[in-house]
Structure formats: structure tokens, C-alpha cells
Design an enzyme around this catalytic site. Structure first.
Site, PDB file in Angstrom:
ATOM      1  CG  ASP A  44      32.806  48.902  34.594  1.00  0.00           C
ATOM      2  OD1 ASP A  44      32.344  50.051  34.533  1.00  0.00           O
ATOM      3  OD2 ASP A  44      32.250  47.930  34.075  1.00  0.00           O
ATOM      4  CG  ASN A  70      29.935  39.336  27.023  1.00  0.00           C
ATOM      5  OD1 ASN A  70      29.264  40.025  27.786  1.00  0.00           O
ATOM      6  ND2 ASN A  70      31.232  39.500  26.859  1.00  0.00           N
ATOM      7  CG  HIS A  72      30.016  42.290  30.206  1.00  0.00           C
ATOM      8  ND1 HIS A  72      31.004  42.688  29.319  1.00  0.00           N
ATOM      9  CD2 HIS A  72      29.115  43.297  30.206  1.00  0.00           C
ATOM     10  CE1 HIS A  72      30.714  43.874  28.840  1.00  0.00           C
ATOM     11  NE2 HIS A  72      29.567  44.269  29.354  1.00  0.00           N
ATOM     12  CD  GLU A 102      34.055  40.898  29.486  1.00  0.00           C
ATOM     13  OE1 GLU A 102      32.878  40.551  29.278  1.00  0.00           O
ATOM     14  OE2 GLU A 102      34.595  41.823  28.869  1.00  0.00           O
TER      15      GLU A 102
END
Ligand code: F6R
Length: 251
Positions: free
Chosen positions: A74, A145, A147, A152
Site C-alpha cells: 500500500d 482495528n 486491518h 479497513e
């Protein structure tokens, strides 16, 4: 049939990073002996820094990366590769400047792509991965979280490389390094869950107390979009390499 990833708890982040570096080194050397390339999927963030330091050390001891092709997971959108927080900078300063990889074998999503060119760019990124035969080994970290890459909470498993919006937790976690949450980019290019599940082997690194709860959740049977790392239960050849703190809530 979902299959829980295996997990290995090491005495320290260094020990876990050395184990993964050794697995990568074996893959790269065995491919070199066959005259073939090794295709690595790479992550950024604080977690893989020790892994890259160990790969640099192995290079200094003779491991060549001349047959290695890399694809990063990413990159933030809109900051340009010269920005100190770009993943381009991160990868070059921690790894690529110190090893003998060919510049044309390095692929990092381009944070400077214009709005009109984004869709085509993501399609081309995915195509390049296929053209070299797919990813042999994908290195991952995990967000608090859940991810993976910038997939996400709420991410679906069917997407290839695409543009995504960053989640609040992700923006807050990046705020310090950008000098305030208002400076954190809101969007990124990320390999999709589909791309990640296409890798032949996945190793997820997680270290420290702050990852213990999400690691426990990700390794609880049951796949949910709310915790994208649970999609790795659909993969079949994924291992979590943990330190004691990150593994503390596992049985
Ligand atoms: C980085 C990436 C992210 C990180 C994750 C953990 O390329 O895709 O998913 O792996 O946010 O970040 P750290 O290692 O900084 O805790």
C-alpha cells in the site's frame, strides 16, 4: 473450508523477525539455484523494521536479492514519494538502498497518480503481480482495528488493488508521525483482500501489548468484514509470527 492460521510465539520481536528473514532467505536462495525469481509482497510500519534490518544483515553476509521482485501492499495517496512519511521513502531507507535488488523489480503503489489515472493504475498493478506468476510470500502487519494492508473494517474479500478511505483508528495511529491527524492523508492505494489471499504463503508479524487483543480476535474462528484479518482464515497457508506480548491473549 475456513482454516485457522497457525501461530508461533517467539521470545522477542527480534527472534520472530529472524525466523521470517530466514524463511525469506531460503526461498530466495532456492529460487536462485533454480534460475528463478522469488516474488515478495512487503509491508511497511513499525513492525517489519527488524525484519528488514535482518535481511540487510543477511545480504552483507552474501545473500543476493538480484532474483527478487517485490510488491508493496500500500501507499498513501496524494503525498508524493519524496514525502518523509511515504512508504516509498520507508522501503528505500530500511531495505532497498542496502541490498542488490534491481530498481525495475521494485513495485510500490505511486502516491502521485492523478485522479483520472487511478483506476487504470490499480488494474495495471494487479496485472504486474499476475504477470510475474503471483506472490510467493506476503509479509503483513495488522492494525489495531484488524486491518491488513489498508483493507479497513468493512472491506470485502473480492477486491483486487484499489483506492480506499482510511479508517479513524488508522488516521489516529498515523497522527504523530505526520505531526497531527489533520495532516494524515485520507486515502490510499492498497492491495485488496483478494490480492493478499492470492499469495502462496502469508506471514503476519505482530508485536507488543497493543496488538494482543486484535490478534486474539483475528485468530478466533469466524470470518467477519469488521476484522479484515479474519479473511486470512480462508487462506490455508498463513502463519502469525508473534512476540510474547502480542500472543498473550491466545490459549
Ligand atoms: C503497512 C500496512 C499496515 C500495517 C499496520 C500495522 O504497509 O499495510 O496494515 O501493517 O497498520 O502497522 P505497525 O506495524 O506500524 O503497527
Amino acid at each position: 473450508m475456513p482454516q485457522l492460521p497457525s501461530h508461533h510465539t517467539f521470545s522477542s520481536p527480534e527472534a520472530a523477525s529472524e525466523a521470517l528473514a530466514s524463511e525469506i532467505s531460503n526461498l530466495v536462495s532456492s529460487r536462485a539455484a533454480e534460475g528463478r525469481s522469488a516474488v515478495l509482497g512487503l509491508a511497511t510500519g513499525s513492525t517489519p523494521i527488524r525484519l528488514y534490518a535482518e535481511l540487510v544483515r543477511l545480504h552483507q553476509q552474501g545473500l543476493s536479492f538480484s532474483n527478487v521482485i517485490t510488491f508493496n501492499l500500500d501507499e498513501y495517496l496524494g503525498i508524493g514519494k519524496d514525502h518523509p512519511e511515504s512508504y516509498w521513502q520507508f522501503m528505500h531507507s530500511h531495505l532497498f538502498e542496502h541490498i542488490d535488488i534491481a530498481a525495475e523489480n521494485i513495485h510500490i503503489p505511486d502516491s502521485g497518480i492523478s485522479e483520472e489515472g487511478l483506476e487504470e493504475y490499480c488494474t495495471a498493478y494487479e496485472k504486474k503481480i499476475s504477470e510475474v506468476g503471483g506472490i510467493d510470500l506476503q509479509v503483513l502487519g495488522i492494525g489495531r482495528n484488524g486491518h491488513i494492508g489498508f483493507n479497513e473494517p468493512g472491506a470485502t474479500p473480492d477486491l483486487p488493488t484499489h483506492v480506499t478511505e482510511l479508517n479513524k483508528v488508522t488516521i489516529n495511529d498515523a497522527a504523530d508521525s505526520f505531526g497531527g491527524s489533520e495532516n494524515v492523508p485520507r486515502r490510499a492505494i492498497t492491495m485488496g483482500v483478494k490480492t493478499i489471499l492470492g499469495a502462496r504463503r502469508v506471514v503476519l508479524l505482530a508485536f507488543g501489548n497493543s496488538k494482543a487483543a486484535i490478534v486474539q480476535r483475528a485468530l478466533t474462528p469466524g470470518v467477519t468484514a469488521e476484522v479484515p484479518a479474519t479473511y486470512l482464515q480462508l487462506h490455508g497457508n498463513t502463519a502469525y509470527f508473534l512476540d510474547r506480548e502480542a500472543g498473550a491473549q491466545l490459549d
